[in-house]
Design an enzyme around this catalytic site. Structure first.
Site, PDB file in Angstrom:
ATOM      1  N   HIS A 151     -42.390 -24.559 -12.289  1.00  0.00           N
ATOM      2  CA  HIS A 151     -43.086 -26.004 -12.870  1.00  0.00           C
ATOM      3  C   HIS A 151     -42.784 -25.015 -14.342  1.00  0.00           C
ATOM      4  O   HIS A 151     -42.074 -25.714 -15.167  1.00  0.00           O
ATOM      5  CB  HIS A 151     -44.348 -26.131 -12.825  1.00  0.00           C
ATOM      6  N   ASP A 167     -48.693 -21.989 -18.626  1.00  0.00           N
ATOM      7  CA  ASP A 167     -47.728 -23.079 -17.285  1.00  0.00           C
ATOM      8  C   ASP A 167     -47.643 -21.852 -15.358  1.00  0.00           C
ATOM      9  O   ASP A 167     -48.752 -21.140 -15.887  1.00  0.00           O
ATOM     10  CB  ASP A 167     -46.733 -23.070 -17.588  1.00  0.00           C
ATOM     11  N   SER A 211     -45.541 -33.877 -17.891  1.00  0.00           N
ATOM     12  CA  SER A 211     -45.354 -32.392 -17.827  1.00  0.00           C
ATOM     13  C   SER A 211     -43.469 -32.360 -18.438  1.00  0.00           C
ATOM     14  O   SER A 211     -43.781 -30.896 -19.275  1.00  0.00           O
ATOM     15  CB  SER A 211     -44.683 -31.959 -16.671  1.00  0.00           C
TER      16      SER A 211
END
Length: 791
Positions: free
Chosen positions: A234, A155, A567
């Protein structure tokens, strides 16, 4: 420029048959020959360097070279051009080459393939309890919360100081761990601990691409950290969703307050930063991360990354599929996000059958807000706005889209006339720019609030956003009604009321509108997505580097943030896999996926069939795969559908890949059997029966499946069939008897249709199921029947 697909070596021209036989295999070879001819004709016209990933037959290395790197730099390209050398999940290297140089490399007889580097995109609490996890009992207790499992997260990095990553009271790092804590900007070895056992970053592909005609900018070190530290948020969010520790008094500016925790709170984290703020993630870096993670000793890989636009490359062109095969073939479970291009059909990505592909559903928590018109009508929506409320004050409404200017209706940058919107609540249409960015545009133009209206493509699907101004998202129907009221009442006014956090909402789960849908666009014989998990309004840890919206203008700092996307669903399954691996260390990745799929839920908390958020109709396996993750049952599934590396190779042979093409994926040479296998006979926990659309009368197909008993030694299972409408399903034998000496048994499924009586639904299919029942377990497999145009 070499097109971004595989090309054979020039030396293989002589081995390609020019026979005019129209078998699928020869057509495949002719296609590769055509691509090569296109390459050769383009070389003289294109000289711009690009990054290429080169697949090499490593067994061809002459013994005179001590390492593959020495061989590559002596015979293939200069050392200065090489970015990554791959030697675990993939054999070869990535390098910056001109098309002419790439064509020269392809002439080497040991080169199997080359493909151009591409950019990928990220697929962007209460959820553990919603999955059936309970304190001091069940899977959490059986697995010690995953304490001996290492999850590799691919990520944007991690913000290691968050409470979610504390190593308090954790035992020693598992001895098998071989990774490292890579230092860099604002990241040192002290940022790793018994929780974050390792961290790396991969930027060479991204940095090389920054020089190719401005495809992307280089790493902007004023907003990004050249280290594993997360400047985007994220990665911190997905890592803590999978394995965050208990964090008390957690919330996002008061929303979703309570105890935040990941699915596997004691699991260890290994961080692989492959994605960069505002720049995406490059294939060459992703493949390098797979290589490192497998060498480092991870047990699970979580990758919330995909191609976007609902477009999937063949497996031999897809570094995520290639890297994941190398991991799965070594016993590592790989969880991937399905993509956010729903509710369009055939939008699901990450389709390789060795990947576990995860769509998104809602949970029983919501953040309601209401738009109240001056005539008293109320419209329900959602919001995470936490600033000064409007306190019931009415403000004039305005819809810039009535002018017919698309950019104004979408509230794009510099599209709003301050004289029109100042002091008003502005109606903005969703699309083309980030939802939170529209609110900032309204704020800059002097607006006091925003109503964000879905279009038809988004339907009634809503997600909360931490807007910078009072704002409420509403569904397509509500948006149209508000616009219609304003059109007939130009002086209309409205206010927005924010109602905080509501738990116990029904129905839940619902398949999220944005969650990518089947059928599988590469091989519809394999149902994708595999299942869904919580992916809407998920609270998890956040970076200190940006505010909750991620906008440069957002100066707020928050320890946690609430995000939505597949996600967020993917790391729920990654954490679940960690728990199952810990409770059942002898299970293969396929067995773990099977346990999740065959025990998945099909009903919501109202005990009704799960709904599709976009249509409000019952969802289908094209929407949710096998169903919604239910960990209370997955711990003890009774039977599993297992798969070996040989099974995946047989599948690749079945879909007409030749031995050299398969070797690009598998690393080692393979020989396909003389009698071609059928792709639908891959031992998958779902069944998809494809019939030619032009067929008439009665048609039948027979499938073979093998189940392994992982429950009580002496068990008897009987089949239960819920046939798709208008379809006959027969199973032989109808009873499976297991004992100490009989742990694996096979069965045949015959699916028969009569074209005159088969009525497909709007998705072009009909759905049913097959279950094996022993009085305690229900081992369920979805059945999909569809008609497709013959090749």
């Amino acid at each position: 420029m070499i097109p971004p697909y595989i090309t054979p070596s020039l030396s293989s021209l002589h081995s390609l048959s020019l026979s005019l036989s129209l078998t699928m295999a020869s057509l495949h070879h002719l296609h590769l020959l055509f691509l090569l001819l296109v390459l050769v004709t383009q070389i003289s016209a294109h000289h711009t360097p690009q990054t290429y990933i080169i697949r090499v037959d490593s067994s061809s290395k002459p013994s005179v070279f001590p390492t593959h790197y020495h061989w590559y730099t002596a015979e293939f390209t200069a050392p200065t051009t090489i970015l990554h050398v791959y030697d675990t999940v993939f054999h070869g290297f990535s390098a910056v080459l001109t098309p002419f140089q790439a064509a020269s490399v392809l002439k080497h007889p040991s080169v199997l393939a080359a493909f151009q580097d591409r950019r990928r995109q990220l697929h962007t609490t209460r959820s553990p309890q919603f999955l059936g996890l309970r304190n001091q009992q069940g899977l959490w207790s059986e697995s010690d919360y995953g304490s001996d499992v290492i999850i590799g997260v691919f990520d944007t990095g991690i913000w290691p100081e968050r409470r979610s990553f504390s190593d308090l009271n954790l035992g020693p790092v598992p001895k098998r761990w071989r990774g490292t804590c890579e230092i860099g900007v604002r990241f040192n070895r002290k940022n790793c601990n018994r929780k974050i056992v390792g961290a790396r970053y991969f930027s060479k592909g991204h940095e090389a691409a920054s020089g190719f005609g401005g495809i992307v900018g280089g790493i902007n070190e004023t907003i990004e950290f050249k280290s594993p530290r997360d400047a985007d948020g994220h990665g911190t969010h997905t890592a803590s969703t999978a394995a965050g520790r208990y964090a008390f008094r957690a919330s996002m500016e008061g929303y979703a307050s309570g105890i935040a925790k990941g699915v596997a709170p004691k699991a260890r984290l290994a961080i692989y930063k492959v994605c960069w703020k505002n720049a995406g993630c490059f294939d060459s870096d992703i493949l390098a991360a797979f290589d490192a993670a497998v060498n480092d000793g991870v047990d699970v890989i979580s990758i919330s990354i995909g191609g976007g636009e609902g477009i999937s490359s063949p497996y031999y062109l897809d570094p995520i599929a290639i890297g994941a095969y190398g991991a799965v073939s070594r016993g590592i479970f790989v969880s991937s996000s399905a993509g956010n291009d729903g509710p369009n059909g055939m939008s699901v990505t990450n389709l390789a059958p060795w990947l576990t592909t995860v769509g998104a559903g809602t949970i029983d928590r919501n953040f309601p807000a209401d738009v109240i018109l001056d005539n008293g009508r109320k419209f329900s929506g959602v919001s995470l706005y936490a600033g000064e409320p409007l306190n019931g004050k009415m403000y004039p409404l305005v819809y810039p889209g009535k002018s017919g200017v698309l950019s104004a209706s979408l509230c794009m940058e510099n599209s709003l006339d301050p004289n029109l919107v100042r002091g008003k609540i502005v109606i903005c249409d969703r699309g083309s720019s980030p939802r939170v960015a529209k609110g900032l545009v309204v704020k800059k133009a002097g607006g006091v609030g925003m109503i964000l209206a879905n279009g038809v493509s988004n339907g009634e699907g809503l997600v909360g956003d931490a807007h910078l101004i009072p704002a409420c998202a509403v569904g397509s129907d509500e948006g149209d009604q508000i616009k219609s009221y304003l059109a007939s009442n130009p002086a209309a006014s409205a206010t927005i009321n924010f109602r905080g956090t509501v738990v116990g909402t029904k129905p839940a789960p619902v398949v999220a509108s944005f969650s990518a849908r089947g059928p599988n666009g590469l091989n519809p014989e394999i149902l994708k997505p595999d299942l869904i998990a919580p992916g809407v309004n998920i609270l998890a840890a956040w970076t200190e580097a940006v505010g909750p919206t991620g906008l440069d203008a957002d100066t707020r700092k928050t320890e946690f943030n609430i995000l939505s996307g597949t996600s967020m669903a993917c790391p729920h399954v990654s954490g679940a896999a960690a728990l199952l691996r810990s409770a059942h260390p002898d299970w293969s990745p396929a067995a773990i996926r099977s346990a999740m799929m065959t025990t998945a839920s099909l009903t919501d908390n109202s005990f009704n069939p799960m709904l599709d958020e976009s249509s409000k109709k019952p969802a289908t396996p094209y929407d949710f795969g096998a169903g919604h993750l239910n960990l209370d049952l997955a711990m003890d599934p009774g039977l599993v559908y297992d798969l070996t590396n040989n099974d995946y190779v047989s599948f690749l042979c079945a879909i007409e890949y030749g031995p050299k093409t398969i070797q690009v994926i598998t690393r080692s040479a393979v020989n396909c059997p003389m009698r071609k296998p059928l792709p639908e006979n891959l031992n998958y926990p779902s069944i998809a029966a494809l019939f030619p659309s032009g067929s008439t009368g009665v048609s039948s197909k027979t499938f073979f499946r093998m189940v392994t008993n992982v429950g009580e030694t002496n068990a008897v299972y009987r089949v239960k069939i819920e046939p798709p409408k208008g379809v006959n399903v027969g199973v032989k034998p109808g009873k499976l008897v297991f004992s100490e000496t009989v742990r694996r048994l096979g069965y045949y499924v015959t699916i028969t249709i009569d074209s005159k009586h088969l009525v497909l639904d709007d998705s072009g299919a009909v759905f049913g199921s097959l279950s094996w029942v022993d009085g305690k377990h229900v081992v369920r497999s979805p059945i999909v029947v569809t008609q497709i145009d013959p090749l």
